[in-house]
Design an enzyme around this catalytic site. Structure first.
Site, PDB file in Angstrom:
ATOM      1  N   ASP A   8       7.303   5.330  -3.740  1.00  0.00           N
ATOM      2  CA  ASP A   8       6.967   5.437  -2.322  1.00  0.00           C
ATOM      3  C   ASP A   8       8.217   5.732  -1.489  1.00  0.00           C
ATOM      4  O   ASP A   8       8.175   6.525  -0.543  1.00  0.00           O
ATOM      5  CB  ASP A   8       6.324   4.137  -1.827  1.00  0.00           C
ATOM      6  N   GLY A  37       0.508   4.241   1.168  1.00  0.00           N
ATOM      7  CA  GLY A  37       0.620   4.921   2.456  1.00  0.00           C
ATOM      8  C   GLY A  37       1.555   4.206   3.402  1.00  0.00           C
ATOM      9  O   GLY A  37       2.445   4.824   4.010  1.00  0.00           O
ATOM     10  N   GLY A  46       0.859  -1.186   0.000  1.00  0.00           N
ATOM     11  CA  GLY A  46       0.000   0.000   0.000  1.00  0.00           C
ATOM     12  C   GLY A  46       0.890   1.228   0.000  1.00  0.00           C
ATOM     13  O   GLY A  46       1.889   1.281   0.732  1.00  0.00           O
TER      14      GLY A  46
END
Length: 397
Positions: free
Chosen positions: A345, A133, A131
């Site tokens: 990310d 986040g 993910g």
């Protein structure tokens, strides 16, 4: 003071000071010790605190199945609108709040990507945390920022997996809300051995069910943060309310517009820095980004939409910063690519960590480039390098 206000004030105090005594709260609020004990018991039932002898301590790692927060996001924003938000000083304290997704990644390593209708044997497979986040929170924590991560999972077997994973990580604190209706988000990922590139299919699940009340609960964490980092893997209403609340309390907002959605337009008035990759910058600007010159044009177009600073990540070509006055090109760090799944990310988490610690845009983007170059040499999107190894790579260059 109303009961809800007092309990919220107790939470704010504990979040800042870690612990507090019944006697202390009784003196502050001018109520009986018995009243404070009832408040603490109520907060403990909601899994916000842990009762201890003579007082309570904040619960840093929360798995929250339900909340009893009375103030909704609309009234909260109205209250701040009526107040004059104090402008923060230039000093940054290295605190980041990240609202984002948590997914279970199902990864298959293949010799090449399959063609339509073709079945091929994977070289190997694994199941792990992912993910955007969660990955960005891990990156920021490895870059030695103090991170509070907020996400939503299901009530399935993967929710405890998420809690255990985050508890064992370097992330300072987190809040995991739970959805009764949707499962924990998941992603199916192919990683090609030919070049380390990836193909990803995501089912968002609980990530798209964050409520207004759950966003309102971010208030105390945001007030202690230097930066709010968001992406687009949660429901747009939740993201929109989070960035509005962040601006209301004077926090810098960074948006990683991935996966790209036209909904990004409604967030622009509340964004300080945006970090698209080449594809996202192309979609947002209408200018095909394929080299440094086209990236400069796209950055200028995105800036003209009302965003103060644009940082376009260009993969093997590095990254480009545009602040409305000048372009700054961050040259890439050489890397032996193994898995590029979490490169973006890694960059975003590390960039915000460096910025939150007081470094300049250029210094932070340079640090993030070095961080990402190390991340792609590791297998798995959540496998992040250490701060010291990043400093070493920067020194070697």
């Amino acid at each position: 003071m109303f009961l809800e206000e007092r309990q919220k004030a107790i939470l704010d105090y504990l979040d800042k000071h870690e612990t507090g005594s019944v006697q202390h709260f009784s003196n502050i609020f001018n109520v009986s010790k018995e009243t404070i004990r009832k408040d603490l018991s109520a907060l403990a039932k909601q899994h916000f605190i842990i009762r201890c002898y003579g007082g309570a301590m904040i619960l840093r790692h929360k798995l929250v199945s339900s909340i009893a927060h009375k103030e909704n996001i609309a009234s909260l924003l109205t209250r701040y609108k009526k107040q004059k938000t104090k402008k923060r000083g230039e000093k940054m304290n290295g605190n980041i709040c990240i609202l984002g997704s948590f997914n279970i990644d199902i990864v298959a390593q293949v010799s090449r990507f399959p063609k339509g209708g073709e079945s091929i044997l994977a070289q190997r497979s694994l199941i792990g945390p992912g993910g955007k986040g969660a990955n960005q929170a891990l990156a920021a924590s490895h870059a030695e920022a103090k991170v509070h991560f907020v996400a939503k999972v299901g009530t399935d077997q993967f929710s405890q997996f998420a809690h255990n994973h985050l508890t064992l990580s370097k992330i300072n604190s987190f809040t995991l809300y739970q959805s009764e209706k949707e499962p924990t988000g998941n992603a199916v990922i192919y990683v090609s051995e030919e070049n380390g590139e990836n193909m990803i299919a995501i089912y968002p699940g609980a990530n798209l069910t964050i409520t207004d009340e759950e966003i309102a609960m971010l208030e105390s964490n945001l007030k202690q943060s230097d930066i709010l980092l968001v992406q687009l893997e949660n429901n747009i209403d939740a993201i929109s309310n989070a960035v509005k609340l962040a601006k209301a309390v004077g926090v810098k907002v960074v948006l990683n517009p991935a996966p790209y959605s036209k909904d990004v337009i409604q967030l622009i008035p509340y964004i300080d820095i945006i970090t698209p990759n080449e594809t996202e910058a192309s979609l947002m600007s209408g200018i095909e980004v394929n080299d440094l010159d086209s990236a400069k044009l796209a950055a200028e177009k995105i800036h003209s939409l009302g965003i103060q600073t644009v940082i376009i990540t260009l993969g093997s070509k590095g990254s480009l910063i545009f602040d409305g006055k000048e372009h700054q090109h961050i040259k890439p760090f050489l890397a032996v690519s193994v898995d590029t799944t979490g490169a973006g990310d890694a960059f975003n988490g590390a960039f915000c960590a460096s910025l939150a610690k007081g470094e300049s845009l250029y210094q932070s983007a340079t640090y993030a480039s070095a961080f990402a170059s190390l991340a792609v040499e590791r297998e798995g999107a959540s496998n992040m390098p250490s701060h010291q190894s990043v400093l070493q790579r920067m020194a070697n260059k």
